[in-house]
Design a protein around this motif. Structure first.
Motif, mmCIF file in Angstrom:
data_model
loop_
_atom_site.group_PDB
_atom_site.id
_atom_site.type_symbol
_atom_site.label_atom_id
_atom_site.label_comp_id
_atom_site.label_asym_id
_atom_site.label_seq_id
_atom_site.Cartn_x
_atom_site.Cartn_y
_atom_site.Cartn_z
ATOM 1 N N ILE A 39 0.821 -1.209 0.000
ATOM 2 C CA ILE A 39 0.000 0.000 0.000
ATOM 3 C C ILE A 39 0.854 1.257 0.000
ATOM 4 O O ILE A 39 0.759 2.090 -0.908
ATOM 5 N N THR A 40 1.707 1.425 1.007
ATOM 6 C CA THR A 40 2.419 2.695 1.151
ATOM 7 C C THR A 40 3.450 2.943 0.057
ATOM 8 O O THR A 40 3.752 4.099 -0.261
ATOM 9 N N SER A 41 3.987 1.890 -0.527
ATOM 10 C CA SER A 41 4.988 2.088 -1.585
ATOM 11 C C SER A 41 4.394 2.823 -2.781
ATOM 12 O O SER A 41 5.102 3.525 -3.517
ATOM 13 N N GLU A 42 3.077 2.707 -2.975
ATOM 14 C CA GLU A 42 2.439 3.374 -4.107
ATOM 15 C C GLU A 42 2.370 4.883 -3.913
ATOM 16 O O GLU A 42 2.223 5.625 -4.872
ATOM 17 N N TYR A 43 2.440 5.321 -2.665
ATOM 18 C CA TYR A 43 2.473 6.766 -2.416
ATOM 19 C C TYR A 43 3.854 7.331 -2.746
ATOM 20 O O TYR A 43 3.968 8.388 -3.359
ATOM 21 N N SER A 44 4.896 6.613 -2.321
ATOM 22 C CA SER A 44 6.259 7.104 -2.539
ATOM 23 C C SER A 44 6.669 7.065 -4.015
ATOM 24 O O SER A 44 7.474 7.876 -4.468
ATOM 25 N N THR A 45 6.101 6.117 -4.773
ATOM 26 C CA THR A 45 6.463 6.002 -6.196
ATOM 27 C C THR A 45 5.595 6.875 -7.097
ATOM 28 O O THR A 45 5.866 6.997 -8.291
ATOM 29 N N GLY A 46 4.538 7.463 -6.536
ATOM 30 C CA GLY A 46 3.652 8.310 -7.323
ATOM 31 C C GLY A 46 2.525 7.551 -7.997
ATOM 32 O O GLY A 46 1.688 8.153 -8.680
ATOM 33 N N THR A 47 2.488 6.233 -7.788
ATOM 34 C CA THR A 47 1.439 5.418 -8.416
ATOM 35 C C THR A 47 0.060 5.808 -7.905
ATOM 36 O O THR A 47 -0.905 5.899 -8.675
ATOM 37 N N MET A 48 -0.051 6.051 -6.598
ATOM 38 C CA MET A 48 -1.346 6.388 -6.019
ATOM 39 C C MET A 48 -1.874 7.710 -6.561
ATOM 40 O O MET A 48 -3.081 7.867 -6.790
ATOM 41 N N LYS A 49 -0.971 8.667 -6.808
ATOM 42 C CA LYS A 49 -1.396 9.952 -7.368
ATOM 43 C C LYS A 49 -1.959 9.757 -8.775
ATOM 44 O O LYS A 49 -2.962 10.365 -9.143
ATOM 45 N N SER A 50 -1.322 8.887 -9.548
ATOM 46 C CA SER A 50 -1.792 8.614 -10.907
ATOM 47 C C SER A 50 -3.162 7.942 -10.886
ATOM 48 O O SER A 50 -4.039 8.268 -11.680
ATOM 49 N N ILE A 51 -3.343 6.996 -9.957
ATOM 50 C CA ILE A 51 -4.627 6.299 -9.841
ATOM 51 C C ILE A 51 -5.720 7.269 -9.423
ATOM 52 O O ILE A 51 -6.834 7.257 -9.951
ATOM 53 N N ALA A 52 -5.399 8.147 -8.454
ATOM 54 C CA ALA A 52 -6.391 9.096 -7.936
ATOM 55 C C ALA A 52 -6.825 10.105 -8.990
ATOM 56 O O ALA A 52 -7.948 10.626 -8.952
ATOM 57 N N SER A 53 -5.942 10.379 -9.940
ATOM 58 C CA SER A 53 -6.267 11.345 -10.998
ATOM 59 C C SER A 53 -6.785 10.677 -12.272
ATOM 60 O O SER A 53 -6.916 11.321 -13.309
ATOM 61 N N SER A 54 -7.085 9.379 -12.173
ATOM 62 C CA SER A 54 -7.511 8.626 -13.354
ATOM 63 C C SER A 54 -8.987 8.786 -13.684
ATOM 64 O O SER A 54 -9.443 8.320 -14.721
ATOM 65 N N GLY A 55 -9.736 9.439 -12.795
ATOM 66 C CA GLY A 55 -11.163 9.620 -13.036
ATOM 67 C C GLY A 55 -12.032 8.694 -12.209
ATOM 68 O O GLY A 55 -13.251 8.892 -12.127
ATOM 69 N N ASN A 56 -11.444 7.672 -11.595
ATOM 70 C CA ASN A 56 -12.200 6.790 -10.710
ATOM 71 C C ASN A 56 -12.434 7.479 -9.372
ATOM 72 O O ASN A 56 -11.607 8.261 -8.901
ATOM 73 N N SER A 57 -13.582 7.193 -8.754
ATOM 74 C CA SER A 57 -13.876 7.786 -7.449
ATOM 75 C C SER A 57 -12.923 7.220 -6.404
ATOM 76 O O SER A 57 -12.489 6.068 -6.494
ATOM 77 N N ALA A 65 -1.762 2.617 6.836
ATOM 78 C CA ALA A 65 -0.933 2.832 5.649
ATOM 79 C C ALA A 65 -1.369 4.078 4.890
ATOM 80 O O ALA A 65 -0.536 4.792 4.321
ATOM 81 N N THR A 66 -2.666 4.356 4.886
ATOM 82 C CA THR A 66 -3.192 5.541 4.209
ATOM 83 C C THR A 66 -2.790 6.812 4.931
ATOM 84 O O THR A 66 -2.487 7.832 4.304
ATOM 85 N N VAL A 67 -2.770 6.761 6.254
ATOM 86 C CA VAL A 67 -2.418 7.937 7.053
ATOM 87 C C VAL A 67 -0.932 8.258 6.941
ATOM 88 O O VAL A 67 -0.536 9.403 6.712
ATOM 89 N N PHE A 68 -0.068 7.238 7.062
ATOM 90 C CA PHE A 68 1.374 7.470 7.105
ATOM 91 C C PHE A 68 2.014 7.603 5.716
ATOM 92 O O PHE A 68 2.953 8.371 5.538
ATOM 93 N N THR A 69 1.565 6.821 4.754
ATOM 94 C CA THR A 69 2.095 6.829 3.376
ATOM 95 C C THR A 69 3.617 6.695 3.324
ATOM 96 O O THR A 69 4.265 7.216 2.419
ATOM 97 N N ASP A 70 4.190 6.014 4.281
ATOM 98 C CA ASP A 70 5.636 5.794 4.318
ATOM 99 C C ASP A 70 5.882 4.374 4.802
ATOM 100 O O ASP A 70 5.331 3.965 5.834
ATOM 101 N N ASN A 71 6.718 3.617 4.083
ATOM 102 C CA ASN A 71 6.945 2.208 4.408
ATOM 103 C C ASN A 71 7.398 1.995 5.845
ATOM 104 O O ASN A 71 6.816 1.213 6.591
ATOM 105 N N GLY A 72 8.479 2.696 6.220
ATOM 106 C CA GLY A 72 9.057 2.494 7.540
ATOM 107 C C GLY A 72 8.103 2.851 8.656
ATOM 108 O O GLY A 72 7.962 2.097 9.631
ATOM 109 N N LYS A 73 7.443 4.007 8.536
ATOM 110 C CA LYS A 73 6.508 4.449 9.571
ATOM 111 C C LYS A 73 5.325 3.492 9.685
ATOM 112 O O LYS A 73 4.874 3.167 10.791
ATOM 113 N N THR A 74 4.818 3.053 8.541
ATOM 114 C CA THR A 74 3.666 2.144 8.542
ATOM 115 C C THR A 74 4.006 0.824 9.211
ATOM 116 O O THR A 74 3.293 0.361 10.106
#
Length: 248
Positions: free
Chosen positions: A74-92, A160-169
């Motif tokens: 989960i959190t690795s997708e925040y650091s790599t920018g994947t989650m930002k791309s998914i969130a801007s894809s038009g899906n709710s 994982a959603t709150v921290f968005t960092d592997n180590g912290k999570t």
């Protein structure tokens, strides 16, 4: 939603942390029974070996491996920018969150069931156990492990959603699951009006799931419904947090 689930399923299959954890657990499950003395195992039924050896080890796994899996899946997708791309894809964001939660829950359930399934099978073949085996009892515990695994996964997904960092999570989750039962016991002793709620939480109920056949109908209903409601409630809460979250 269907395309999101297919995407998350593909990620789950290709996730290196998931595949590594699965491989390690399978090897451990197959090899561990050979470290047990056959004479000691012969004094037990397979049911007893399952309860006192397999489930006790699995209780430690639920506090460790899914936490590590959450940090990478989960959190690795925040650091790599994947989650930002998914969130801007038009899906709710609601669909995005629940698709991620669903696949993470499935992955966690697989991790939690590997040891009971493989170790029980290996032990059953390797040892000459005393007495008959209640396979229906064992299969029912598999089902309980699955729904509790999903409930714990809903907790891990929020963190994982709150921290968005592997180590912290990973660090927070390991500490949380190591201390939560003791902390809840302490709170229940000080705030008695919360005692019933605390003692019927997923954290306090899970260690006793192997006793489900000793419960009355009301207690059994509580044992089953609590993790289901936990998954739903925390899933909705997590999706609300994700919807309000600024993703960088």
């Amino acid at each position: 939603m269907g395309n999101l689930l297919k995407t998350e399923l593909y990620k789950l299959k290709k996730d290196r942390s998931f595949r590594t954890l699965v491989l390690i657990l399978i090897l451990f499950s197959v090899l561990y029974p050979f470290t047990t003395k056959a004479s000691s195992a012969a004094k037990l039924t397979l049911d007893e070996y399952y309860i006192y050896n397999i489930l006790s080890i699995n209780n430690d796994i639920i506090k460790l491996l899914p936490c590590i899996f959450a940090g990478f899946f989960i959190t690795s997708e925040y650091s790599t920018g994947t989650m930002k791309s998914i969130a801007s894809s038009g899906n709710s964001r609601l669909r995005i969150y629940f698709s991620k939660l669903t696949m993470f829950s499935i992955g966690s359930i697989i991790i939690l069931l590997i040891l009971p399934v493989f170790m029980t099978t290996t032990a059953g073949i390797y040892f000459d156990f005393n007495g008959t085996t209640d396979w229906m009892y064992i299969l029912k515990t598999f089902g309980l492990i699955a729904i509790y695994g999903a409930a714990f996964a809903s907790v891990m997904t929020i963190v994982a959603t709150v921290f968005t960092d592997n180590g912290k999570t990973i660090g927070f989750l390991l500490m949380f699951f190591a201390l939560i039962n003791s902390l809840l016991d302490f709170i229940a002793s000080k705030l008695t009006f919360l005692k019933t709620i605390i003692h019927n939480s997923v954290f306090m109920l899970y260690p006793g799931i192997y006793k489900f056949n000793q419960l009355d109908d009301r207690e059994l209903f509580t044992l089953i419904i609590v993790p289901i409601l936990t998954f739903i409630v925390l899933g909705v809460l997590g999706s609300f947090i994700f919807r309000k979250k600024e993703i960088k």
